[in-house]
Motif scaffolding. Structure first.
Motif, short mmCIF file in Angstrom:
data_model
loop_
_atom_site.label_atom_id
_atom_site.label_comp_id
_atom_site.label_asym_id
_atom_site.label_seq_id
_atom_site.Cartn_x
_atom_site.Cartn_y
_atom_site.Cartn_z
N TYR A 168 -29.36 22.49 -12.84
CA TYR A 168 -30.96 22.91 -12.37
C TYR A 168 -31.20 21.71 -11.27
N THR A 169 -32.17 22.42 -10.91
CA THR A 169 -33.51 21.70 -10.30
C THR A 169 -34.49 21.47 -11.16
N SER A 170 -34.56 20.01 -11.16
CA SER A 170 -35.64 19.43 -12.50
C SER A 170 -37.43 19.77 -12.07
N VAL A 192 -28.85 16.96 -12.73
CA VAL A 192 -29.58 17.72 -11.97
C VAL A 192 -30.31 16.84 -11.37
N ASP A 193 -30.89 17.44 -10.69
CA ASP A 193 -31.35 17.66 -9.59
C ASP A 193 -32.42 17.08 -9.38
N ALA A 194 -32.59 15.43 -9.86
CA ALA A 194 -34.01 14.67 -10.37
C ALA A 194 -34.75 14.52 -8.95
N SER A 195 -34.47 14.63 -7.89
CA SER A 195 -35.15 14.08 -6.76
C SER A 195 -36.60 14.42 -6.30
N HIS A 208 -28.13 14.47 -20.36
CA HIS A 208 -27.71 14.34 -18.71
C HIS A 208 -26.25 14.13 -18.59
N ASP A 209 -25.73 14.91 -17.49
CA ASP A 209 -24.31 14.12 -17.49
C ASP A 209 -24.18 13.15 -15.90
N VAL A 210 -24.68 13.69 -15.25
CA VAL A 210 -24.97 13.77 -14.29
C VAL A 210 -26.58 13.76 -13.51
N ILE A 211 -26.92 12.58 -13.30
CA ILE A 211 -29.00 12.70 -12.75
C ILE A 211 -28.58 12.41 -11.15
N TYR A 212 -28.82 12.89 -10.24
CA TYR A 212 -29.21 12.29 -8.97
C TYR A 212 -30.59 12.62 -8.30
N ALA A 213 -30.99 11.56 -7.74
CA ALA A 213 -33.02 12.12 -6.66
C ALA A 213 -31.77 11.36 -5.57
N GLY A 214 -32.53 12.03 -5.05
CA GLY A 214 -33.28 11.42 -3.12
C GLY A 214 -34.60 9.94 -3.44
N ALA A 215 -34.15 8.77 -2.73
CA ALA A 215 -35.29 8.20 -3.45
C ALA A 215 -36.88 8.06 -2.72
N GLN A 216 -36.63 8.82 -1.71
CA GLN A 216 -38.37 9.29 -1.09
C GLN A 216 -39.51 9.79 -1.54
N LYS A 217 -39.05 9.89 -2.49
CA LYS A 217 -40.17 11.01 -3.37
C LYS A 217 -41.06 9.32 -4.35
N ASN A 218 -40.48 9.41 -5.42
CA ASN A 218 -41.05 8.86 -6.22
C ASN A 218 -40.73 7.19 -6.62
N GLY A 223 -33.30 6.83 2.42
CA GLY A 223 -31.59 6.26 2.51
C GLY A 223 -30.67 6.10 1.44
N VAL A 224 -31.51 5.40 0.13
CA VAL A 224 -31.05 5.05 -1.05
C VAL A 224 -30.89 6.33 -2.09
N THR A 225 -29.49 6.84 -3.11
CA THR A 225 -30.10 8.06 -3.54
C THR A 225 -29.38 7.56 -4.88
N LEU A 226 -29.86 7.65 -6.25
CA LEU A 226 -30.00 7.03 -7.54
C LEU A 226 -29.12 8.36 -8.10
N VAL A 227 -27.79 7.03 -8.37
CA VAL A 227 -27.19 8.71 -8.78
C VAL A 227 -26.97 7.47 -10.18
N ILE A 228 -27.15 8.52 -12.07
CA ILE A 228 -26.80 8.29 -12.50
C ILE A 228 -25.41 9.31 -13.78
N LEU A 229 -24.96 8.30 -14.64
CA LEU A 229 -22.87 9.33 -15.03
C LEU A 229 -23.19 8.75 -15.78
N SER A 230 -22.74 9.71 -17.28
CA SER A 230 -22.47 9.54 -18.07
C SER A 230 -21.00 9.27 -18.41
N PRO A 231 -20.58 8.39 -19.30
CA PRO A 231 -18.70 8.60 -19.82
C PRO A 231 -17.79 9.50 -19.37
N TRP A 232 -18.24 10.40 -20.05
CA TRP A 232 -17.88 11.81 -19.81
C TRP A 232 -17.94 12.02 -18.17
#
Ligand SMILES: Cc1ncc(COP(=O)(O)O)c(C=O)c1O
Length: 381
Positions: A168-170, A192-195, A208-218, A223-232
């Motif tokens: 989903y897109t938060s 989740v796309d939490a850009s 969540h198991d994957v959270i990703y977000a382009g940095a250019q808003k908050n 040019g930087v993308t934050l990605v957070i990954l669970s062990p699963w």
């Protein structure tokens, strides 16, 4: 000024006079977006010499101890601010959130695997399209026939039992809708796309198991993308993926398998330092609520304005609206620009007006916008 915001505003150096000193406008652009002025100044002062290292910010090796400190600090701040569990991985990648549309599916889906998508706007449509190159992906909810005015509420969608994950897109940057609760997918896995709302609203990372977000808003510049990954998520990755598209490549090298966006990561670290100094995630949440409440109160005050999003799906980050007389919208935008209020043109898929109220947008800007709207209505209403 809204009392909730007052506490933080006292600590924030940003004032109208301060902005005027630099000839800055009130910037409501959707991204890259306004950053706190203190951060911009801090970055400017690091350009010739980063933290007394003698190396300029744009001229320092990513293999240096100076930069290692920066990236460690940035990762530590993400972990603290978002309460990221210890066994989750934090990455700073390139290629934007748009690369993640494909990369998440590539890493998580094996042969014949399925994923379900909650389609709430143009970005989730794109995520679904890219994921379909890898697996059997479908929309379990799609609000396009209503013009993307809402996000699904509990019980309004069903996902396939054998779906590997639900995407989903938060926050829907274009349409101005946002989830105010994590979608309920039972025991299912969530991507989740939490850009456009990361670090600006509550988030339960562990749900969540994957959270990703382009940095250019908050978070900082593009040019930087934050990605957070669970062990699963990591356990799902199969063999033989292209090196740069395999999350394990970046995990094993601390996001420095190749040359990272050193400048972007530095600015992200400074932005997150500012967030921590100003009440952390909770401070950001309260400021964003106060700003959006002020603007929605004005939109609800008179039928002259027509808010786009259904009330329960309204975004605190991107506020979108039309005007009762659509031909006045271009006049509004032109006069707003002249009054020093910029970046307000709505995305072409919605039209009208959009005010983005990301973390770097001070409440003074929203007050100036609301003042302007009242004056505009008194003349044209
Ligand atoms: C919610 C959302 N997802 C994805 C994107 C695309 O991001 P990028 O330009 O970093 O690929 C955007 C950009 O505005 C966005 O708002």
């Amino acid at each position: 000024m809204n009392p909730i915001y007052m506490r933080w505003a006292e600590r924030l150096v940003i004032t109208r006079a301060h902005m005027a000193e630099h000839g800055r406008i009130h910037n409501f652009g959707a991204g890259p977006a306004v950053l706190p002025l203190e951060v911009v100044k801090d970055v400017a002062s690091s350009l010739p010499n980063l933290s007394g290292s003698g190396f300029g910010l744009l001229e320092v090796s990513h293999r240096s101890t100076f930069f290692q400190e920066v990236i460690d600090s940035a990762m530590g701040r993400v972990r603290r601010i978002l309460s990221v569990p210890d066994d989750y991985h934090i990455l700073f990648l390139q290629g934007g959130a748009s690369t993640q549309f494909y990369m998440t599916a590539l890493n998580l889906l094996g042969d014949g695997d399925k994923a379900d998508f909650l389609v709430t706007g143009g970005w989730s449509q794109k995520a679904l399209k890219e994921a379909n190159r890898i697996g059997d992906c479908v929309a379990s909810w799609d609000d396009s026939d209503r013009g993307f005015k809402s996000v699904p509420m509990k019980g309004e969608f069903e996902v396939r039992e054998d779906a590997t994950y639900v995407h989903y897109t938060s926050n829907n940057t274009l349409f101005g809708t946002q989830y105010h609760e994590t979608p309920d997918v039972g025991q299912g896995h969530l991507v989740v796309d939490a850009s456009s709302d990361i670090c600006g609203v509550p988030i339960d990372v562990s749900a969540h198991d994957v959270i990703y977000a382009g940095a250019q808003k908050n978070l900082g510049p593009s040019g930087v993308t934050l990605v957070i990954l669970s062990p699963w998520a990591v356990s799902r990755i199969g063999e033989g993926l292209p090196t740069m598209l395999d999350y394990r490549t970046h995990i094993s090298k601390g996001s420095m398998f190749n040359t990272p966006n050193t400048f972007g990561i530095f600015v992200l670290d400074r932005v997150l330092s500012w967030v921590e100094e100003n009440g952390g995630l909770q401070g950001a949440i309260e400021r964003n609520r106060a700003k959006s409440t002020l603007l929605y109160e004005e939109l609800d005050r008179t039928p002259f304005w027509i808010p786009h999003a259904d009330a329960e799906s309204r975004s605190v980050m991107n506020v979108t609206w039309r005007m009762r007389e659509e031909e006045l919208e271009s006049v509004f935008l032109e006069e707003a620009n002249k009054a020093g209020l910029g970046g307000l043109k709505g995305h072409r898929s919605v039209g009208g007006i959009r005010a983005s109220l990301y973390n770097g947008c001070p409440i003074e800007s929203v007050e100036a916008l609301v003042d302007f709207m009242r004056r505009f209505e008194s003349i044209h209403g």
